[in-house]
Motif scaffolding. Sequence first.
Motif, PDB file in Angstrom:
ATOM      1  N   CYS A  13      12.581  10.960 -10.904  1.00  0.00           N
ATOM      2  CA  CYS A  13      11.721   9.827 -10.553  1.00  0.00           C
ATOM      3  C   CYS A  13      10.395  10.318  -9.975  1.00  0.00           C
ATOM      4  N   ASN A  14       9.350  10.233 -10.766  1.00  0.00           N
ATOM      5  CA  ASN A  14       7.991  10.603 -10.343  1.00  0.00           C
ATOM      6  C   ASN A  14       7.352   9.342  -9.752  1.00  0.00           C
ATOM      7  N   VAL A  15       7.708   9.033  -8.516  1.00  0.00           N
ATOM      8  CA  VAL A  15       7.399   7.715  -7.961  1.00  0.00           C
ATOM      9  C   VAL A  15       6.828   7.810  -6.552  1.00  0.00           C
ATOM     10  N   ALA A  16       6.144   6.743  -6.165  1.00  0.00           N
ATOM     11  CA  ALA A  16       5.610   6.604  -4.810  1.00  0.00           C
ATOM     12  C   ALA A  16       6.540   5.730  -3.985  1.00  0.00           C
ATOM     13  N   PRO A  17       6.696   6.043  -2.702  1.00  0.00           N
ATOM     14  CA  PRO A  17       7.415   5.112  -1.827  1.00  0.00           C
ATOM     15  C   PRO A  17       6.545   3.906  -1.524  1.00  0.00           C
ATOM     16  N   VAL A  18       7.136   2.873  -0.971  1.00  0.00           N
ATOM     17  CA  VAL A  18       6.327   1.833  -0.335  1.00  0.00           C
ATOM     18  C   VAL A  18       5.906   2.455   0.988  1.00  0.00           C
ATOM     19  N   PHE A  19       4.681   2.908   1.053  1.00  0.00           N
ATOM     20  CA  PHE A  19       4.210   3.856   2.058  1.00  0.00           C
ATOM     21  C   PHE A  19       4.568   3.432   3.478  1.00  0.00           C
ATOM     22  N   MET A  20       5.389   4.267   4.135  1.00  0.00           N
ATOM     23  CA  MET A  20       5.787   4.096   5.531  1.00  0.00           C
ATOM     24  C   MET A  20       6.599   2.830   5.785  1.00  0.00           C
ATOM     25  N   ASP A  21       7.269   2.341   4.764  1.00  0.00           N
ATOM     26  CA  ASP A  21       8.118   1.156   4.902  1.00  0.00           C
ATOM     27  C   ASP A  21       9.497   1.491   4.342  1.00  0.00           C
ATOM     28  N   THR A  22      10.423   1.855   5.217  1.00  0.00           N
ATOM     29  CA  THR A  22      11.732   2.322   4.789  1.00  0.00           C
ATOM     30  C   THR A  22      12.531   1.233   4.088  1.00  0.00           C
ATOM     31  N   ALA A  23      12.542   0.028   4.630  1.00  0.00           N
ATOM     32  CA  ALA A  23      13.342  -1.049   4.038  1.00  0.00           C
ATOM     33  C   ALA A  23      12.933  -1.303   2.591  1.00  0.00           C
ATOM     34  N   LYS A  24      11.634  -1.403   2.345  1.00  0.00           N
ATOM     35  CA  LYS A  24      11.159  -1.681   0.992  1.00  0.00           C
ATOM     36  C   LYS A  24      11.356  -0.473   0.077  1.00  0.00           C
ATOM     37  N   THR A  25      11.226   0.735   0.632  1.00  0.00           N
ATOM     38  CA  THR A  25      11.424   1.929  -0.190  1.00  0.00           C
ATOM     39  C   THR A  25      12.898   2.085  -0.571  1.00  0.00           C
ATOM     40  N   VAL A  26      13.802   1.781   0.340  1.00  0.00           N
ATOM     41  CA  VAL A  26      15.230   1.833   0.011  1.00  0.00           C
ATOM     42  C   VAL A  26      15.550   0.813  -1.081  1.00  0.00           C
ATOM     43  N   HIS A  27      14.960  -0.368  -0.981  1.00  0.00           N
ATOM     44  CA  HIS A  27      15.154  -1.386  -2.021  1.00  0.00           C
ATOM     45  C   HIS A  27      14.667  -0.863  -3.371  1.00  0.00           C
ATOM     46  N   LYS A  28      13.520  -0.200  -3.380  1.00  0.00           N
ATOM     47  CA  LYS A  28      12.978   0.383  -4.609  1.00  0.00           C
ATOM     48  C   LYS A  28      13.892   1.488  -5.122  1.00  0.00           C
ATOM     49  N   THR A  29      14.424   2.297  -4.208  1.00  0.00           N
ATOM     50  CA  THR A  29      15.331   3.387  -4.573  1.00  0.00           C
ATOM     51  C   THR A  29      16.566   2.848  -5.281  1.00  0.00           C
ATOM     52  N   ILE A  30      17.138   1.803  -4.743  1.00  0.00           N
ATOM     53  CA  ILE A  30      18.349   1.218  -5.337  1.00  0.00           C
ATOM     54  C   ILE A  30      18.047   0.682  -6.742  1.00  0.00           C
ATOM     55  N   GLY A  31      16.858   0.098  -6.916  1.00  0.00           N
ATOM     56  CA  GLY A  31      16.467  -0.373  -8.237  1.00  0.00           C
ATOM     57  C   GLY A  31      16.335   0.762  -9.245  1.00  0.00           C
ATOM     58  N   MET A 246       1.209   9.835  -5.466  1.00  0.00           N
ATOM     59  CA  MET A 246       0.365   9.199  -4.452  1.00  0.00           C
ATOM     60  C   MET A 246      -0.303   7.976  -5.071  1.00  0.00           C
ATOM     61  N   ASP A 247       0.114   6.795  -4.619  1.00  0.00           N
ATOM     62  CA  ASP A 247      -0.485   5.576  -5.157  1.00  0.00           C
ATOM     63  C   ASP A 247      -1.695   5.160  -4.326  1.00  0.00           C
ATOM     64  N   LYS A 248      -2.358   4.094  -4.753  1.00  0.00           N
ATOM     65  CA  LYS A 248      -3.584   3.645  -4.092  1.00  0.00           C
ATOM     66  C   LYS A 248      -3.309   3.201  -2.661  1.00  0.00           C
ATOM     67  N   GLU A 249      -2.148   2.595  -2.434  1.00  0.00           N
ATOM     68  CA  GLU A 249      -1.821   2.125  -1.083  1.00  0.00           C
ATOM     69  C   GLU A 249      -1.779   3.290  -0.092  1.00  0.00           C
ATOM     70  N   ALA A 250      -1.107   4.362  -0.459  1.00  0.00           N
ATOM     71  CA  ALA A 250      -1.018   5.526   0.423  1.00  0.00           C
ATOM     72  C   ALA A 250      -2.386   6.158   0.610  1.00  0.00           C
ATOM     73  N   LEU A 265      -8.718  13.831  -1.229  1.00  0.00           N
ATOM     74  CA  LEU A 265      -7.571  13.186  -1.870  1.00  0.00           C
ATOM     75  C   LEU A 265      -7.886  12.735  -3.290  1.00  0.00           C
ATOM     76  N   ASP A 266      -9.148  12.414  -3.555  1.00  0.00           N
ATOM     77  CA  ASP A 266      -9.521  11.951  -4.888  1.00  0.00           C
ATOM     78  C   ASP A 266      -9.700  13.099  -5.878  1.00  0.00           C
ATOM     79  N   ASN A 267      -9.639  14.341  -5.393  1.00  0.00           N
ATOM     80  CA  ASN A 267      -9.888  15.484  -6.269  1.00  0.00           C
ATOM     81  C   ASN A 267      -8.751  16.491  -6.316  1.00  0.00           C
ATOM     82  N   VAL A 268      -7.611  16.164  -5.685  1.00  0.00           N
ATOM     83  CA  VAL A 268      -6.452  17.057  -5.793  1.00  0.00           C
ATOM     84  C   VAL A 268      -5.605  16.650  -6.998  1.00  0.00           C
ATOM     85  N   THR A 269      -4.845  17.599  -7.497  1.00  0.00           N
ATOM     86  CA  THR A 269      -4.004  17.370  -8.669  1.00  0.00           C
ATOM     87  C   THR A 269      -2.689  16.712  -8.259  1.00  0.00           C
TER      88      THR A 269
END
Length: 338
Positions: A13-31, A246-250, A265-269
């Motif tokens: 999974c090449n994915v971003a968490p819901v930045f600094m939000d464990t409850a929402k990130t766990v929900h995303k993980t389960i999905g 790294m998504d736009k929110e983070a 941040l806009d120029n790193v790979t």
Amino acid sequence: MASWLPKVRVAACNVAPVFMDTAKTVHKTIGLIREAATNRADLVVFPETYIPAFPLWAAVASPIDNHSFFGRLAQESLLIDGKEMRSIQQACAKNKIFAHVGFNERSHYSVGCIWNSSVLISDEGKILNHHRKLQPTFYEKLVWSPGDGAGLKVVDTQRLGKIGSLICGENTNPLARWSLIAQGEQLHVTTWPPVWPTRRVQTAPTESEEGASVGKQYDNVAANRTRTAAHCFEAKCFGVLCSAYMDKEARDMIVKHAPSSAETLDNVTQGASLFLDPTGSQVGEQIQGQEGVVYADLDLNACVEPKQFHDTVGGYQRFDIFDLKVDRTRRGPETSFE
């Protein structure tokens, strides 16, 4: 060729968490666990400290300005026996799939102690291995406590073969790697951050760097692939390389906190997620610079033939000359008073 080892379908999974939000990130993980199972995966892998975030702010902002981020991370980090982890375990059992999950772990004994941790969860929802990163790297030392050797284990499963894992820079540690190779590892999981900045973007040396060698920005895609491929080649095992995104929110939250970080941040790979075979060659799908899940079908029988050439835990090793001892004691205050 004889077929006596399992064939394994792996999702990275090449994915971003819901930045600094464990409850929402766990929900995303389960999905994502459910999605990988639907696509017939035996194992689904999540990136380094996926829940709730990799602490990128430590790279691009001064330590004395980062207290609010550290406090939030401590609050959002998981207990190994907490409700969030139980939810992920239940999702694995319900979907009959193994999962390897990177997370920030907090301590029962100190409100400011955070580890860079990972767990391997079985298709019955049991935690088979719990690892804490041995040594934080560079600016990570400002956030995470050092781990211990308790998680330097290869788990012998029937469905996945013998599986082990290391987190990010640990894959540069020859002794940590060999401790897994020596246990007969057949599938090696590596997990990585979305980006790993080491320099600010600049076109010329600063005054303090005049006359000195000006280094390049760290190429995390090349470095991570090199390290994982080297391990696969030496162990004669398959490798899973799973990076975060790294998504736009983070990005925007960190830039709001540290405006000078925007150009960096806009120029790193952005990291890549891919798969490697026992020769270090790439197999399966790859993804980089976007969110998504990639898959590979790995036949562990391919681990056998290369052992004829270089078996570093068999005929190509000299145990009369080299001796490695690994302390797998779980370290912490709970063990001090036993």
